[in-house]
Motif scaffolding. Sequence first.
Motif, short mmCIF file in Angstrom:
data_model
loop_
_atom_site.label_atom_id
_atom_site.label_comp_id
_atom_site.label_asym_id
_atom_site.label_seq_id
_atom_site.Cartn_x
_atom_site.Cartn_y
_atom_site.Cartn_z
N GLY A 237 75.32 124.95 131.16
CA GLY A 237 76.54 124.13 130.09
C GLY A 237 77.03 123.63 130.37
N PRO A 264 71.06 121.16 129.44
CA PRO A 264 71.60 121.55 127.86
C PRO A 264 72.33 120.16 127.71
CG PRO A 264 71.98 123.27 129.03
CD PRO A 264 71.67 121.93 130.01
N ALA A 265 71.66 119.28 125.96
CA ALA A 265 72.54 118.16 125.71
C ALA A 265 73.96 118.21 125.88
CB ALA A 265 71.65 118.29 124.27
N ASN A 266 74.97 119.19 125.70
CA ASN A 266 75.67 118.83 126.37
C ASN A 266 76.02 118.80 127.44
OD1 ASN A 266 75.74 121.71 126.48
ND2 ASN A 266 77.12 122.61 125.31
N ARG A 282 66.54 116.47 129.43
CA ARG A 282 67.11 117.86 128.15
C ARG A 282 66.41 118.94 128.15
NH1 ARG A 282 69.06 115.85 121.89
NH2 ARG A 282 69.53 118.52 121.08
N ASP A 284 67.12 122.69 126.05
CA ASP A 284 68.21 123.72 124.69
C ASP A 284 67.78 125.00 124.73
OD1 ASP A 284 70.80 122.08 124.25
OD2 ASP A 284 69.36 120.94 123.53
#
Length: 491
Positions: A237, A264-266, A282, A284
Amino acid sequence: MAEADRRTIAEGNISGIELMRAAGSAITAEILARYPCPLAHILCGPGNNGGDGYVVARLLAQAGVPVKIWASAPPRESSDAAIAAAEAEAIAAPLAELSVEPGALVVDALYGAGLSKPLGSLEEAAFAKLHDAGAIIVAVDLPSGVSGDSGAVLGAAPTATLTVTFARKKPAHLLLPGKVLCGEVVVADIGIPDQIVEGLNVACFENDVRLWGAQFPKAAVDAHKYRRGHVGVFSAGPSATGAARLSAMAAARAGAGAVTLLSPANALAINAAHLTSIILRRSDGLPEAVEFLEARKPDALVYGPGLGPHPETGRFAVHLLNAARGLVGHIVLDADGLTASAPFAAELFAAAREKDASSLVLTPHEGEFGRLFPAIAADKSLSKLEKSRKAAAEANAIVLYKGADTVVAAPDGRASISTNGTPLLATAGSGDVLSGIVAALLAQKMPPFEAASAAVWLHAEAARRFGPGLIAEDLPMALLPALRALDAQLA
């Protein structure tokens, strides 16, 4: 080597005393070429190592060098060592009475590679005198007290300036602490034929270009990026993305034609801000990871750097190995992926044995090794070499056991020991770079044992060429001169 000696003698190539004379001659030549010798002290044990020492004493005396012989015990009656002692025509003083002048030249011929029990107070006291005198020590085969199998110190051992060994190095010349205690190591030819050594089916190798150079990848004239191999690297992350990027950049620099960072998207924005040539995708969770595997069928994956030592990281590793069957050739499990997998080790190793499973490469340092293989790590009777081999067999994986004496072991018993380790690599993130190099070589179709061994060598060679001031971010670019020199060597 005891068996190589026996076969050499049995086949009539050379007698035992002739082997001893050849060994003594090789040691004497090294001494006369290197050191001024107003006086030489020769420490002799009762066995063949001591016999080599008696030969050295005779030859140095013939060269005009005064010698003093100090014996821990007399040679065994009618042995080759007894013949050598008689030929020396000198009276040995008891080792207990050893006295040497400051800076003395000392030949340590007490005990060799076959030592199996700890030395006692007699030898320990002698070594203390040598240390206090600042003696220059030339060791015969190994510094006395060093186990030839493990490099461990059995009771006590001196620190040699030079070690002269015969036919081949022993594991102790490369494993710590023996590696440090040996000083410079010279391998002398004393008449043991290469075919006899090769006939012993030895499966332990020095990790250098001779081991894996023939399998090192070269791009074909018509190669495109995916034919040069596709590596996928899993990112953590937003607060821990750097480790995966180090792996990804190292994989690209080590020759992978395409590298995808699974983020991860974030963390996509953070990773995108730092990457140019690396593909960003991406991911997740397992469904998106599997979607990537099915769509792109990457040749190798790196899982673990920066992901955190959490149970979910370990569970994901097992799921990933199962999901990758038939889709991914190789998975490199590193860093947090190792620690987090420890509670699930049995499941992980079972998955590695399944039909069509990806080949697994584990890259633990000492702490990670202990967590993943606690019973093996706790066995004090095992050397690092033996521990690595047992772990590789248990996990059905290539085990790259990191350290100044990195060992790479395969499930079939083959092992390599690092020859070019450097403390420059003792910097945060260097292991992440190593995992990327391993993955790149695997993706380029290098066999797993050779790929892991070559990656260890390249990693250290890049650091050595860069020199002081190295940090992990420097390593991917530091690979360039190492790779160019290797390419010229293999041309």
